[in-house]
Design a protein around this motif. Structure first.
Motif, short mmCIF file in Angstrom:
data_model
loop_
_atom_site.label_atom_id
_atom_site.label_comp_id
_atom_site.label_asym_id
_atom_site.label_seq_id
_atom_site.Cartn_x
_atom_site.Cartn_y
_atom_site.Cartn_z
N TYR A 29 30.19 30.36 29.94
CA TYR A 29 29.25 31.21 30.64
C TYR A 29 29.33 32.41 29.63
O TYR A 29 28.13 32.96 29.38
N ASN A 79 45.00 38.19 43.06
CA ASN A 79 46.04 39.05 42.33
C ASN A 79 46.01 40.15 43.04
O ASN A 79 44.80 40.85 43.19
N ALA A 98 21.97 31.11 33.50
CA ALA A 98 22.56 31.37 34.72
C ALA A 98 23.30 32.56 34.89
O ALA A 98 23.85 32.84 33.77
N VAL A 99 23.22 32.95 35.90
CA VAL A 99 24.04 34.49 36.17
C VAL A 99 24.81 34.79 37.21
O VAL A 99 24.68 34.18 38.25
N PHE A 100 26.11 35.26 37.00
CA PHE A 100 27.16 35.22 37.87
C PHE A 100 27.21 36.86 38.42
O PHE A 100 27.10 37.74 37.72
N ASN A 150 39.68 29.96 30.72
CA ASN A 150 39.02 28.79 31.74
C ASN A 150 37.85 28.56 30.95
O ASN A 150 36.88 29.22 30.67
N TYR A 160 29.89 40.06 47.86
CA TYR A 160 29.07 40.08 46.60
C TYR A 160 27.71 39.53 47.04
O TYR A 160 26.85 39.92 46.57
N SER A 197 35.36 24.20 40.24
CA SER A 197 35.51 24.90 39.11
C SER A 197 36.80 25.25 38.36
O SER A 197 36.75 25.56 37.26
N GLU A 198 37.76 24.90 39.27
CA GLU A 198 39.00 25.20 38.95
C GLU A 198 39.43 26.72 38.59
O GLU A 198 40.20 27.03 37.63
N ASN A 199 38.79 27.47 39.41
CA ASN A 199 38.70 29.04 38.94
C ASN A 199 40.09 29.54 39.62
O ASN A 199 40.02 29.68 40.73
N LYS A 200 40.78 29.75 38.69
CA LYS A 200 42.11 30.50 39.15
C LYS A 200 42.08 31.99 39.14
O LYS A 200 43.30 32.62 39.23
N GLY A 201 41.20 32.54 38.94
CA GLY A 201 40.93 34.17 38.58
C GLY A 201 40.29 34.75 39.43
O GLY A 201 39.88 35.96 39.43
N LYS A 250 43.77 43.17 41.69
CA LYS A 250 42.37 42.90 41.72
C LYS A 250 42.08 43.03 43.13
O LYS A 250 40.79 43.70 43.26
N GLY A 287 43.19 35.65 35.20
CA GLY A 287 42.00 35.29 35.33
C GLY A 287 41.05 35.66 34.24
O GLY A 287 39.59 35.70 34.33
N LEU A 341 35.14 26.72 31.61
CA LEU A 341 33.88 27.05 32.24
C LEU A 341 33.42 28.46 32.16
O LEU A 341 32.54 28.82 31.70
N GLY A 363 27.77 25.18 35.56
CA GLY A 363 28.98 25.95 35.08
C GLY A 363 29.42 27.22 36.36
O GLY A 363 30.12 28.01 35.82
N CYS A 364 29.00 26.94 37.38
CA CYS A 364 29.05 27.95 38.38
C CYS A 364 30.70 28.10 38.79
O CYS A 364 31.42 27.16 38.84
N PHE A 365 31.16 29.30 38.75
CA PHE A 365 32.52 29.58 39.14
C PHE A 365 32.83 30.76 40.24
O PHE A 365 33.89 31.21 40.51
#
Lengths: 216, 216
Positions: free
Chosen positions: A63, B57, B196-198, A57, B15, B48-52, B60, A52, A59, B176-178
């Motif tokens: 970021y 995992n 933008a802040v994650f 990625n 979170y 977002s196709e976020n695989k992480g 993680k 990950g 996106l 661009g949010c993930f």
């Protein structure tokens, strides 16, 4: 409970650079001891099977590119995004500079290694000066104020140094590490890691946990 | 430059819960306006196709389990890891409570929605009370001090509410949010998102960027 900190970093990781700047700004006024440990992010990613990572990625890459500048400004750390950043991060090994840092610590002690890390960090992350091949790092060492830099570079190629770098990386992996920077908070009475912390944005939390004041 | 903040959250994200507690503790004394926007983390991960994501995992996951308690203690937020946490996170949809929050904002305004979010957050994250099915959330609403809770639940099933929840999610995805929580800092003169802040650990940085003081 008396606690100490081990801070694992890789010069190729921008958040390691930020975290290193943050923790070294504070540690000299803390009572809690902080040990700075070079490790190998590449081996961490492989060893943890972390799929990950941001730069895999599109996106997250987008970021991160904005976040790096945002974070550097907040932290007051000189920084610019390197040319051809993603490609560079995916294809560069930091093993040579990381070995040089281990050698510096071994020969000259923690404080000198800290200074050299700061120098290498600024050269690469603020000025875009590459520090990753033997030639590049030898040139940097020669023009820096490191005494007997040829001898230091030779030491960096010794099996003793290679072994320490591997051991540092294994120490982090054994505690579940999957990225950089990575911090261990250790109970001094047992030597056990009581908390492992990922990332550069948790320094205030780490400081609070060991009973120190954090200054940004 | 005059700025404002939009804070996107999903009650199913721990979170988000921490971030929500953090930002609402501060926003009432800030001059900068903060809008609280329920969105759908599930749709964000897909879109977002976020695989992480951490829970895909094992390393993680292990890290997150310890980090949640570590972070909650630091933030002073009541929390315990829910039973069967990973399975719950991977199989639960938050669409019903998130629609109820949108309906609450639509009918009763931002402040009432904030109170309801806090209540749902504490019920689930501190006491393990499930809030995800129609029956569960209706029971919670009945026993809470929400007036005409049956009517509110009906409103939560309207196409107007569904549309707002989709729109909130799309707003974040378009920037661009993930993951969650997610924050937009907006330039009020143009309406554009300038940063933008994650994540929940960047609130001090967000506060600094908009010129506010952050209190933990």
């Amino acid at each position: 409970m008396s606690k100490s900190i081990k801070f694992y970093f890789d010069i190729l990781s921008p958040y390691s650079y930020f975290g290193f700047e943050g923790i070294t700004k504070n540690k000299n006024v803390w009572k809690t001891s902080v040990e700075l440990k070079p490790f190998l992010l590449g081996a961490i990613i492989k060893g943890s099977e972390n799929k990950g990572m941001p730069l895999t990625n599109p996106l997250k890459t987008k970021y991160v590119m904005k976040d790096l500048t945002f974070s550097a400004q907040y932290l007051g750390v000189p920084f610019r995004v390197p040319k051809d950043y993603v490609n560079l991060m995916m294809t560069t090994s930091s093993v040579i500079p990381q070995r040089v840092l281990v050698a510096s610590k071994l020969r000259d002690g923690e404080a000198k290694m800290e200074n050299l890390t700061k120098k290498l960090g600024h050269l690469f992350w603020a000025y875009g000066k590459p520090i990753f091949t033997s030639d590049q790092i030898q040139e940097v060492l020669r023009y820096s104020q490191v005494p007997n830099s040829d001898e230091l570079f030779k030491l960096s190629e010794s099996s003793e140094v290679k072994e320490i770098l591997k051991e540092n990386t294994k120490e982090a992996l054994d505690q579940g590490c999957f990225g950089a920077p990575w911090t261990h908070i250790v109970d001094n009475s047992t030597g056990n890691v009581i908390q492992a912390v990922f990332g550069s944005d948790r320094l205030p939390q780490i400081a609070h946990f060991v009973g120190e004041e954090f200054k940004n």
